[in-house]
Design an enzyme around this catalytic site. Structure first.
Site, short mmCIF file in Angstrom:
data_model
loop_
_atom_site.label_atom_id
_atom_site.label_comp_id
_atom_site.label_asym_id
_atom_site.label_seq_id
_atom_site.Cartn_x
_atom_site.Cartn_y
_atom_site.Cartn_z
N GLY A 112 12.72 -2.97 0.54
CA GLY A 112 13.97 -3.02 -0.23
C GLY A 112 14.11 -4.17 -1.21
CG HIS A 143 5.76 2.34 7.00
ND1 HIS A 143 4.57 2.08 7.63
CD2 HIS A 143 5.48 3.23 6.02
CE1 HIS A 143 3.61 2.79 7.04
NE2 HIS A 143 4.14 3.49 6.06
NE ARG A 187 8.16 9.19 6.30
CZ ARG A 187 6.92 8.93 5.88
NH1 ARG A 187 6.31 9.77 5.08
NH2 ARG A 187 6.32 7.82 6.24
N PRO A 192 0.83 -1.22 0.00
CG PRO A 192 0.04 -0.99 2.20
CD PRO A 192 0.74 -1.95 1.27
CE LYS A 238 2.76 -2.24 4.87
NZ LYS A 238 3.23 -0.91 5.20
N GLY A 290 7.07 -1.84 -2.71
CA GLY A 290 6.43 -0.53 -2.79
C GLY A 290 7.01 0.36 -3.87
NE ARG A 291 11.18 4.28 -0.57
CZ ARG A 291 11.34 3.62 0.59
NH1 ARG A 291 11.43 2.31 0.62
NH2 ARG A 291 11.38 4.28 1.73
NE ARG A 304 7.22 5.95 3.01
CZ ARG A 304 7.46 6.96 2.18
NH1 ARG A 304 8.59 7.00 1.52
NH2 ARG A 304 6.58 7.93 2.01
#
Ligand SMILES: Cc1cc2nc3c(=O)[nH]c(=O)nc-3n(C[C@H](O)[C@H](O)[C@H](O)COP(=O)(O)O)c2cc1C
Length: 396
Positions: free
Chosen positions: A307, A275, A161, A75, A251, A328-329, A278
């Site tokens: 990763g 995460h 962040r 997500p 999660k 994700g990314r 993050r």
């Protein structure tokens, strides 16, 4: 595009620095981002030879459904900033390629639309410690036909962040001089994503935090956004398990005692995750706790993220005990580069890598991957449990 890293390079060129940075960076000093990469680098694959690998498949069974590969799309909130109709592109590409897709609570397309466009999509919740709001959301999910609910537990408060702040970025998006200058220097993104979205779809809203539509992504936070998340506890999680008839996944689990507790409550899956680095900077890489978690899990499925970029990474995770890898990314970058077709290509590349790597390891299917496929020189890790302070587990 030959590898997932190529999408990252292309997205970096295409997106304003602050938007790319919002995805790429981790919290504070990014120790956990690096920890995820380092953990993978310290596992070495140990192939078998002279095996007939002529008939291979990357297919994987999960909760009565056969997916085309043992990985899925994690997500990701704020996707609309990266591409026009990005949530739809991710969901539809995952459906086209038959891999799981998890719609973020922080998405900006009503979850009902996603469920129609890409039936079988999962939904990820960010929940407040408020039974009424939780119950109303569960009703909405049920009505929409969502079958898998992923509850993210590692964001009781917003992460630090600094990297976003330095680039003039935050969510909700508040356009300041840096953000505006950054946007103006990327006219293709400005026209193709921002203006196109505003003209055709209107201002994106947080559509899916709760039972009702939330505020626009540029407005100050409404109560649906984070308020009360710091009071969400095991008691609320039990409340969900008692009411939710579908599959339930927790999660952000990293501690053995939390895993045990969730398993005792009848959770269907655990998503081991920091995460993507993050949230809590310095949080352990999930890969390092995977073998221990695998020994506890019973019938629950184990997911891991953070990763993973190559077929070999996916195979390492499965060798350490995961059932599925979430990514994700790279898929967000692929959406930024070429929308649905880009995400399809990224999924396909990773599946081809996984297929080829299986053959090179002397295997023909993901369920043949076992601990002896990897050699590890990850350093010993012992986690102390609160009560008594006894070191309860080590590595491997
Ligand atoms: C831009 C972005 C937004 C994210 N938003 C969410 C979110 O809304 N909910 C959530 O549970 N995780 C969120 N995550 C974390 C991912 O689900 C996942 O844990 C992480 O990205 C995996 O690491 P990877 O990107 O290195 O593959 C987000 C990650 C990124 C990069």
């Amino acid at each position: 595009m030959l590898a997932l890293a190529d999408f990252e390079r292309a997205a970096r060129r295409r997106l304003p620095r602050c938007i790319f940075g919002f995805a790429a960076h981790g919290a504070e000093d990014e120790r956990s981002v690096r920890a995820n990469e380092e953990a993978l680098a310290r596992l070495a694959l140990v192939p078998r030879v002279l095996v007939d690998v002529g008939a291979r498949s990357t297919r994987c069974e999960l909760w009565g459904r056969t997916y085309s590969a043992p990985f899925g799309i994690a997500p990701m909130g704020g996707a609309a900033l990266f591409a026009y109709r990005a949530d739809q592109a991710l969901a539809q590409a995952a459906a086209d390629e038959n891999v799981p897709f998890v719609l973020s609570a922080a998405s900006s397309v009503p979850l009902e639309d996603i469920a129609r466009l890409a039936p079988g999509s999962w939904y990820q919740a960010y929940l407040a410690g408020d039974h009424e709001r939780i119950e109303a959301l569960l009703h909405r999910l049920e009505r929409a036909g969502i079958g898998v609910l992923v509850v993210t537990a590692d964001v009781p408060v917003a992460a630090n962040r600094e990297n976003d702040l330095r680039l003039g970025f935050g969510i909700p998006v508040t356009p300041g001089p840096r953000l505006i200058a950054d946007a103006l220097s990327h006219p293709r993104w400005l026209a193709g994503v921002v203006l196109r979205t505003l003209l055709r779809e209107g201002m994106p809203h947080f559509e899916n935090f709760g039972a009702r539509r939330g505020g626009p992504i540029v407005a100050p936070p409404s109560p649906e956004f984070r308020a009360g998340r710091d009071r969400f506890t095991w008691e609320h999680f039990r409340f969900i398990r008692d009411r939710w008839k579908g599959r339930l996944v927790l999660k952000g689990v990293l501690h053995e005692e939390d895993a045990r507790r969730a398993l005792d409550m009848g959770v269907d899956g655990l998503m081991l995750s920091n995460h993507g680095g993050r949230q809590l900077d310095g949080a352990v890489s999930p890969l390092r706790i995977l073998p221990r978690m695998a020994s506890l899990r019973g019938h629950a499925k184990l997911f891991v993220d953070g990763g993973f970029r190559r077929g070999t990474d996916v195979i390492k995770a499965l060798a350490m005990g995961a059932d599925f890898v979430m990514i994700g990314r790279p898929f967000l970058y692929a959406a930024a580069v070429a929308s649905r077709a880009g995400v399809r290509q990224a999924i396909s590349l990773l599946r081809q890598e996984t297929d080829r790597d299986l053959a090179l390891l002397g295997l023909t299917a993901p369920d043949q991957i076992e601990p002896s496929c990897v050699a590890s020189d990850l350093p010993h890790i012992a986690v102390r449990c609160g009560v008594g302070g006894a070191a309860v587990w080590g590595w491997p």
